[in-house]
Motif scaffolding. Structure first.
Motif, PDB file in Angstrom:
ATOM      1  N   LYS A   1      -0.913   4.700   0.552  1.00  0.00           N
ATOM      2  CA  LYS A   1      -0.347   3.563   1.294  1.00  0.00           C
ATOM      3  C   LYS A   1      -1.406   2.697   1.961  1.00  0.00           C
ATOM      4  CE  LYS A   1       4.117   5.596   2.207  1.00  0.00           C
ATOM      5  NZ  LYS A   1       5.165   5.852   3.168  1.00  0.00           N
ATOM      6  N   ASP A   2      -2.599   3.249   2.171  1.00  0.00           N
ATOM      7  CA  ASP A   2      -3.660   2.495   2.833  1.00  0.00           C
ATOM      8  C   ASP A   2      -4.515   1.697   1.850  1.00  0.00           C
ATOM      9  OD1 ASP A   2      -2.904   3.498   5.324  1.00  0.00           O
ATOM     10  OD2 ASP A   2      -4.118   5.300   5.045  1.00  0.00           O
ATOM     11  N   ALA A   3      -4.262   1.834   0.561  1.00  0.00           N
ATOM     12  CA  ALA A   3      -5.124   1.234  -0.459  1.00  0.00           C
ATOM     13  C   ALA A   3      -5.228  -0.285  -0.322  1.00  0.00           C
ATOM     14  CB  ALA A   3      -4.630   1.602  -1.851  1.00  0.00           C
ATOM     15  N   PHE A   4      -4.158  -0.967   0.021  1.00  0.00           N
ATOM     16  CA  PHE A   4      -4.169  -2.431   0.070  1.00  0.00           C
ATOM     17  C   PHE A   4      -3.766  -2.966   1.437  1.00  0.00           C
ATOM     18  CE2 PHE A   4      -3.375  -1.147  -4.325  1.00  0.00           C
ATOM     19  CZ  PHE A   4      -4.435  -1.781  -4.952  1.00  0.00           C
ATOM     20  N   GLN A   5      -4.024  -2.197   2.487  1.00  0.00           N
ATOM     21  CA  GLN A   5      -3.633  -2.620   3.828  1.00  0.00           C
ATOM     22  C   GLN A   5      -4.333  -3.905   4.262  1.00  0.00           C
ATOM     23  OE1 GLN A   5      -1.221  -1.706   6.019  1.00  0.00           O
ATOM     24  NE2 GLN A   5      -0.516  -0.550   4.245  1.00  0.00           N
ATOM     25  N   ALA A   6      -5.561  -4.119   3.814  1.00  0.00           N
ATOM     26  CA  ALA A   6      -6.267  -5.354   4.182  1.00  0.00           C
ATOM     27  C   ALA A   6      -5.558  -6.577   3.604  1.00  0.00           C
ATOM     28  CB  ALA A   6      -7.715  -5.296   3.701  1.00  0.00           C
ATOM     29  N   VAL A   7      -5.075  -6.470   2.383  1.00  0.00           N
ATOM     30  CA  VAL A   7      -4.351  -7.579   1.755  1.00  0.00           C
ATOM     31  C   VAL A   7      -3.031  -7.823   2.476  1.00  0.00           C
ATOM     32  CG1 VAL A   7      -3.229  -8.341  -0.372  1.00  0.00           C
ATOM     33  CG2 VAL A   7      -5.419  -7.141  -0.478  1.00  0.00           C
ATOM     34  N   ILE A   8      -2.319  -6.758   2.768  1.00  0.00           N
ATOM     35  CA  ILE A   8      -1.039  -6.868   3.468  1.00  0.00           C
ATOM     36  C   ILE A   8      -1.237  -7.515   4.837  1.00  0.00           C
ATOM     37  CG2 ILE A   8       0.802  -5.508   4.545  1.00  0.00           C
ATOM     38  CD1 ILE A   8       0.542  -3.578   2.118  1.00  0.00           C
ATOM     39  N   GLN A   9      -2.271  -7.086   5.550  1.00  0.00           N
ATOM     40  CA  GLN A   9      -2.545  -7.641   6.881  1.00  0.00           C
ATOM     41  C   GLN A   9      -2.891  -9.124   6.783  1.00  0.00           C
ATOM     42  OE1 GLN A   9      -2.122  -5.926   9.792  1.00  0.00           O
ATOM     43  NE2 GLN A   9      -2.333  -7.950  10.687  1.00  0.00           N
ATOM     44  N   THR A  10      -3.661  -9.499   5.769  1.00  0.00           N
ATOM     45  CA  THR A  10      -4.025 -10.907   5.585  1.00  0.00           C
ATOM     46  C   THR A  10      -2.783 -11.769   5.327  1.00  0.00           C
ATOM     47  OG1 THR A  10      -6.199 -10.299   4.728  1.00  0.00           O
ATOM     48  CG2 THR A  10      -5.388 -12.496   4.181  1.00  0.00           C
TER      49      THR A  10
END
Length: 88
Positions: free
Chosen positions: A34-43
């Protein structure tokens, strides 16, 4: 400097037609982590917030790469609560 650029662009040239709206984002990913794309989701969440919209929740269904994957009950409950919060 990269993080500041979208904020400058949004604040100078883009305005929301309906500021003050609430929003929920929904994401799915084949990766089980679940943490793999957290930066994209946050952006993406931050981008919508810059329009003056109120962030309510972000839903993520991970591990969808398998044909046997199923929607977790916890995610369904979170989705229901997020939808209800948009109506308040």
């Amino acid at each position: 400097m990269k993080a500041a650029l979208p904020k400058i662009i949004c604040s100078q040239w883009i305005t929301a037609r309906y500021p003050g709206k609430k929003f929920v984002t929904v994401f799915s990913q084949g990766n089980d982590n679940k943490d793999a794309f957290q930066a994209v989701i946050q952006t993406i969440n931050d981008g919508f917030s810059r329009f003056g919209w109120e962030f309510t929740d972000s839903l993520l269904c991970s591990g969808t790469g398998s044909p046997d994957s199923k929607m977790p009950n916890q995610l369904l409950e979170q989705a229901f609560a997020a939808g209800a919060s948009l109506c308040q």
